[in-house]
Design a protein around this motif. Structure first.
Motif, PDB file in Angstrom:
ATOM      1  N   SER A  66      -7.076  -6.225  -4.964  1.00 13.52           N
ATOM      2  CA  SER A  66      -7.319  -5.365  -3.831  1.00 13.52           C
ATOM      3  C   SER A  66      -8.751  -5.645  -3.192  1.00 13.52           C
ATOM      4  O   SER A  66      -9.877  -5.679  -3.800  1.00 13.52           O
ATOM      5  CB  SER A  66      -7.022  -4.047  -3.936  1.00 13.52           C
ATOM      6  OG  SER A  66      -5.664  -3.618  -4.455  1.00 13.52           O
ATOM      7  N   PRO A  70      -7.854   0.001  -2.753  1.00 12.51           N
ATOM      8  CA  PRO A  70      -6.472  -0.730  -2.748  1.00 12.51           C
ATOM      9  C   PRO A  70      -5.502   0.168  -1.896  1.00 12.51           C
ATOM     10  O   PRO A  70      -5.811   1.650  -1.191  1.00 12.51           O
ATOM     11  CB  PRO A  70      -6.092   0.056  -4.140  1.00 12.51           C
ATOM     12  CG  PRO A  70      -7.275   0.075  -4.803  1.00 12.51           C
ATOM     13  CD  PRO A  70      -8.315   0.484  -3.740  1.00 12.51           C
ATOM     14  N   TRP A  73      -4.579   4.065  -1.251  1.00 12.94           N
ATOM     15  CA  TRP A  73      -5.437   4.822  -1.950  1.00 12.94           C
ATOM     16  C   TRP A  73      -6.295   5.451  -0.761  1.00 12.94           C
ATOM     17  O   TRP A  73      -6.484   5.006   0.193  1.00 12.94           O
ATOM     18  CB  TRP A  73      -6.393   4.072  -2.926  1.00 12.94           C
ATOM     19  CG  TRP A  73      -5.977   3.590  -3.911  1.00 12.94           C
ATOM     20  CD1 TRP A  73      -4.445   3.321  -4.278  1.00 12.94           C
ATOM     21  CD2 TRP A  73      -6.546   3.579  -5.189  1.00 12.94           C
ATOM     22  NE1 TRP A  73      -4.402   3.012  -5.755  1.00 12.94           N
ATOM     23  CE2 TRP A  73      -5.744   3.157  -6.383  1.00 12.94           C
ATOM     24  CE3 TRP A  73      -7.879   3.864  -5.548  1.00 12.94           C
ATOM     25  CZ2 TRP A  73      -6.007   2.918  -7.825  1.00 12.94           C
ATOM     26  CZ3 TRP A  73      -8.437   3.303  -6.918  1.00 12.94           C
ATOM     27  CH2 TRP A  73      -7.291   3.235  -7.709  1.00 12.94           C
ATOM     28  N   GLN A  87      -1.847   0.099  -8.838  1.00 12.16           N
ATOM     29  CA  GLN A  87      -3.147  -0.062  -9.961  1.00 12.16           C
ATOM     30  C   GLN A  87      -3.368  -1.540  -9.748  1.00 12.16           C
ATOM     31  O   GLN A  87      -2.677  -2.166 -10.584  1.00 12.16           O
ATOM     32  CB  GLN A  87      -3.117   0.723 -11.136  1.00 12.16           C
ATOM     33  CG  GLN A  87      -4.370   0.354 -12.021  1.00 12.16           C
ATOM     34  CD  GLN A  87      -5.681   1.136 -11.489  1.00 12.16           C
ATOM     35  OE1 GLN A  87      -6.589   0.765 -11.133  1.00 12.16           O
ATOM     36  NE2 GLN A  87      -5.117   2.650 -11.262  1.00 12.16           N
ATOM     37  N   LEU A  91     -10.492  -5.269  -8.352  1.00 15.66           N
ATOM     38  CA  LEU A  91     -11.197  -4.708  -6.828  1.00 15.66           C
ATOM     39  C   LEU A  91     -12.249  -5.338  -6.456  1.00 15.66           C
ATOM     40  O   LEU A  91     -13.262  -5.422  -7.059  1.00 15.66           O
ATOM     41  CB  LEU A  91     -11.312  -3.146  -7.150  1.00 15.66           C
ATOM     42  CG  LEU A  91     -11.878  -2.457  -6.075  1.00 15.66           C
ATOM     43  CD1 LEU A  91     -10.868  -2.346  -4.643  1.00 15.66           C
ATOM     44  CD2 LEU A  91     -12.326  -0.785  -6.387  1.00 15.66           C
ATOM     45  N   SER A  93     -14.701  -4.816  -3.818  1.00  9.71           N
ATOM     46  CA  SER A  93     -15.498  -3.655  -3.043  1.00  9.71           C
ATOM     47  C   SER A  93     -16.293  -4.312  -1.737  1.00  9.71           C
ATOM     48  O   SER A  93     -17.405  -5.396  -2.232  1.00  9.71           O
ATOM     49  CB  SER A  93     -16.479  -2.690  -3.625  1.00  9.71           C
ATOM     50  OG  SER A  93     -15.530  -1.722  -4.593  1.00  9.71           O
ATOM     51  N   ALA A 101     -13.092   4.313  -5.918  1.00  8.25           N
ATOM     52  CA  ALA A 101     -13.462   3.135  -7.216  1.00  8.25           C
ATOM     53  C   ALA A 101     -13.797   3.942  -8.514  1.00  8.25           C
ATOM     54  O   ALA A 101     -13.456   3.113  -9.551  1.00  8.25           O
ATOM     55  CB  ALA A 101     -14.753   2.152  -6.839  1.00  8.25           C
ATOM     56  N   PHE A 104     -10.476   3.608 -10.356  1.00  6.81           N
ATOM     57  CA  PHE A 104     -10.191   2.275 -10.583  1.00  6.81           C
ATOM     58  C   PHE A 104     -10.453   1.965 -12.153  1.00  6.81           C
ATOM     59  O   PHE A 104     -11.435   2.168 -12.739  1.00  6.81           O
ATOM     60  CB  PHE A 104     -10.908   1.346  -9.707  1.00  6.81           C
ATOM     61  CG  PHE A 104     -10.408  -0.229 -10.024  1.00  6.81           C
ATOM     62  CD1 PHE A 104      -9.081  -0.580  -9.598  1.00  6.81           C
ATOM     63  CD2 PHE A 104     -11.350  -1.181 -10.501  1.00  6.81           C
ATOM     64  CE1 PHE A 104      -8.639  -1.874  -9.910  1.00  6.81           C
ATOM     65  CE2 PHE A 104     -10.962  -2.468 -10.736  1.00  6.81           C
ATOM     66  CZ  PHE A 104      -9.734  -2.830 -10.488  1.00  6.81           C
ATOM     67  N   HIS A 108     -13.905  -5.155 -11.489  1.00  2.22           N
ATOM     68  CA  HIS A 108     -14.508  -4.619 -10.159  1.00  2.22           C
ATOM     69  C   HIS A 108     -15.789  -5.386  -9.980  1.00  2.22           C
ATOM     70  O   HIS A 108     -16.324  -5.681 -10.662  1.00  2.22           O
ATOM     71  CB  HIS A 108     -15.176  -3.166 -10.417  1.00  2.22           C
ATOM     72  CG  HIS A 108     -15.213  -2.497  -9.196  1.00  2.22           C
ATOM     73  ND1 HIS A 108     -15.855  -1.014  -9.171  1.00  2.22           N
ATOM     74  CD2 HIS A 108     -15.018  -2.755  -7.987  1.00  2.22           C
ATOM     75  CE1 HIS A 108     -16.050  -0.978  -7.969  1.00  2.22           C
ATOM     76  NE2 HIS A 108     -15.740  -1.904  -6.923  1.00  2.22           N
TER      77      HIS A 108
END
Length: 140
Positions: A66, A70, A73, A87, A91, A93, A101, A104, A108
């Motif tokens: 994502s 996501p 979300w 899920q 991720l 960001s 987050a 999450f 990440h």
């Protein structure tokens, strides 16, 4: 390194001549919604797309990535799909992690060095120490 499969659909037959399913994806990138998603559940056709991503992730072992927040979300509250349990595995960001987050649980990453120092200071954002000229960093 993650091997990627390129899937194409040139006819109505889902199998190639060798029997391999062309509708399998090793990696799925979720970038349907941005951080401005509002509501309790996505509307169609987005709800179906999210369900299909979950199905590919669970049944085909596709890696779900994502971007920023996501899809479905809430930027502050996390997963709003009530029962779907969307899920992603990864991720990414953009600029800085959003509050969602915190909920999450996968790998990440944060990407981008484009937050001006004055803005980071104004909002109390501590930018990660990007090594060298790197634009992406994994958070632990």
């Amino acid at each position: 390194e993650i091997p990627a499969t390129v899937a194409t659909d040139n006819d109505d037959d889902d199998d190639d001549d060798d029997g391999e399913n062309k509708n399998h994806y090793d990696i799925i990138v979720d970038a349907i919604f941005g951080f401005s998603f509002r509501g309790t559940a996505p509307r169609e056709p987005f709800a179906t797309a999210i369900t299909q991503m979950i199905t590919m992730q669970t049944q085909q072992n596709s890696l779900l990535i994502s971007v920023d927040v996501p899809s479905s979300w809430n930027v502050d509250g996390g997963d709003m799909t009530e029962g779907l349990k969307f899920q992603p595995d990864v991720l990414v960001s953009l600029t800085a992690p959003k509050l969602s987050a915190k909920k999450f649980t996968g790998r990440h990453f944060v990407g981008g060095r484009f937050l001006p120092p004055g803005l980071a200071e104004k909002y109390g954002i501590r930018m990660p120490p990007y090594p060298g000229v790197s634009q992406v960093m994994e958070l632990s």
